[in-house]
Design an enzyme around this catalytic site. Structure first.
Site, short mmCIF file in Angstrom:
data_model
loop_
_atom_site.label_atom_id
_atom_site.label_comp_id
_atom_site.label_asym_id
_atom_site.label_seq_id
_atom_site.Cartn_x
_atom_site.Cartn_y
_atom_site.Cartn_z
N HIS A 38 -3.76 4.25 -2.36
CA HIS A 38 -4.78 3.43 -1.67
C HIS A 38 -5.13 3.85 -0.52
O HIS A 38 -6.33 3.83 -0.24
CB HIS A 38 -3.77 1.97 -1.35
CG HIS A 38 -3.05 1.36 -2.17
ND1 HIS A 38 -1.93 1.03 -2.43
CD2 HIS A 38 -3.62 0.56 -3.52
CE1 HIS A 38 -1.30 0.45 -3.54
NE2 HIS A 38 -2.65 0.00 -4.02
N LEU A 55 0.82 -1.11 0.03
CA LEU A 55 -0.09 -0.04 -0.12
C LEU A 55 0.85 1.30 0.06
O LEU A 55 1.99 1.19 0.57
CB LEU A 55 -0.98 0.01 1.22
CG LEU A 55 -1.80 -1.24 1.32
CD1 LEU A 55 -2.66 -1.22 2.51
CD2 LEU A 55 -2.80 -1.57 -0.06
N HIS A 56 0.38 2.17 -0.48
CA HIS A 56 0.78 3.63 -0.60
C HIS A 56 -0.20 4.86 -0.41
O HIS A 56 -1.47 4.19 -0.08
CB HIS A 56 1.66 3.98 -2.00
CG HIS A 56 0.90 3.58 -3.19
ND1 HIS A 56 -0.32 4.31 -3.51
CD2 HIS A 56 0.95 2.46 -4.05
CE1 HIS A 56 -0.65 3.77 -4.72
NE2 HIS A 56 -0.28 2.77 -5.12
N SER A 102 2.37 0.93 -6.72
CA SER A 102 3.40 -0.31 -6.00
C SER A 102 4.43 -0.50 -6.95
O SER A 102 5.35 -1.03 -6.19
CB SER A 102 2.35 -1.61 -5.75
OG SER A 102 1.24 -1.10 -5.08
N MET A 162 1.53 7.48 -7.98
CA MET A 162 1.83 6.60 -7.03
C MET A 162 1.45 5.12 -7.59
O MET A 162 0.53 5.17 -8.12
CB MET A 162 1.52 6.81 -5.49
CG MET A 162 2.14 7.84 -4.97
SD MET A 162 1.70 7.86 -3.22
CE MET A 162 2.35 9.49 -2.69
#
Ligand code: AMP
Length: 284
Positions: free
Chosen positions: A37, A33-34, A186, A184
């Site tokens: 998310h 996750l970033h 993953s 962004m």
């Protein structure tokens, strides 16, 4: 925060919550996750009384030569981040429990998934819509949140919900970017420092198209060329596509007279990245 692996247990949990009168929001993810998310999860938290997130690297949306095996995974780290939202229930199934031996049913959105990423990734969107349909049946959400970063995926899911009468509200969410503009993802973790710099050409290209649009340019070819120039300037970036399409139907358009999406896909080193922006003509 409850963590559930079994689809049957997740269904029981969801059914019980519904019977209590709870409103369930779902954020489907492949984990690692970033902030993108987490922005979906925070909005889900705001809109519902039970916030569910799924973490599942869905094998059916990866092609045979894609990065299923190397896709970054760290459920412990993901759980620590989800605790901060806070997420109420994490659904993290094993692939064998999601796809039972002998499974033979697919959900496929035909037209919307033909071009753009669908052209380079045959079967990808069929895997996405199938797993999202399954997640809707397992987590029983009232609403589900998806990022505009994966623009064609968002369109396909909306179409599926409409075509198959899913009683789920689809909430689109804006793309979250790093300070320098990189969307962004993953998969950004695959990038070396030099590739990370080269990857900025995607958002730079989209900004170039936006500037041309703001100056009054409406031709799809000219707008796409403005974006493509930025990408092609960068060594080590292989452009897969740069396209301007209708923002709803994803049909090709000659000129922008209604909301349009400028979508790009490119390989940076070995990593395939996508990004997009929506251009909105002001009604006269
Ligand atoms: P993924 O884990 O990459 O499958 O993404 C899960 C969800 O998060 C999808 O709805 C994505 O569109 C969304 N998402 C991924 N990256 C971003 C981002 N940078 N900004 C907003 N949403 C994102």
């Amino acid at each position: 925060m409850k963590i559930i692996e079994s689809p049957a247990e997740m269904q029981r949990f969801a059914e019980t919550a519904r019977l209590r009168g709870e409103k369930i929001a779902l954020v489907p993810t492949m984990g690692y996750l970033h902030e993108g998310h987490l922005s979906l999860m925070r909005e889900g938290r705001r809109r519902a009384s039970v916030l569910a997130a799924s973490v599942f690297v869905n094998p059916t949306q990866f092609g045979p030569r894609e990065d299923l095996a190397s896709y970054p995974r760290d459920l412990q780290r993901d759980c620590r981040l989800m605790e901060t939202v806070p997420v109420d229930v994490v659904f993290a199934p094993r692939p064998e429990s999601m796809y039972l031996a002998g499974a033979q049913t697919w959900v496929e959105v035909t037209e919307l998934t033909r071009g753009l990423c669908g052209a380079a990734r045959p079967g990808h969107f069929r895997g996405v819509t199938t797993v999202v349909a399954k997640l809707f049946n397992i987590v029983k959400p009232h609403l589900a949140l998806f990022g505009a970063k994966d623009y064609q995926q968002l369109c396909a899911i909306r179409q599926m919900v409409r075509d198959l009468n899913f009683d789920v509200e689809i909430v689109p969410m804006p793309t979250v970017r790093e300070d320098d503009g990189l969307a962004m993802s993953s998969r950004n973790t695959y990038l070396s420092p030099a590739e990370r710099t080269a990857a900025l050409s995607l958002s730079r290209g989209l900004e170039a198209a936006r500037r041309a649009f703001v100056r009054g340019e409406r031709s799809s070819t000219v707008l796409a060329a403005a974006a493509r120039r930025e990408l092609e300037r960068e060594q080590g970036v292989g452009v897969e596509y740069v396209e301007v399409r209708d923002a709803i139907s994803l049909q090709e358009i000659a000129a922008v007279s209604a909301p349009a999406v400028v979508a790009v896909a490119a390989r940076v080193g070995g990593t395939r990245l996508i990004d997009n922006i929506v251009l909105e003509p002001v009604p006269k």
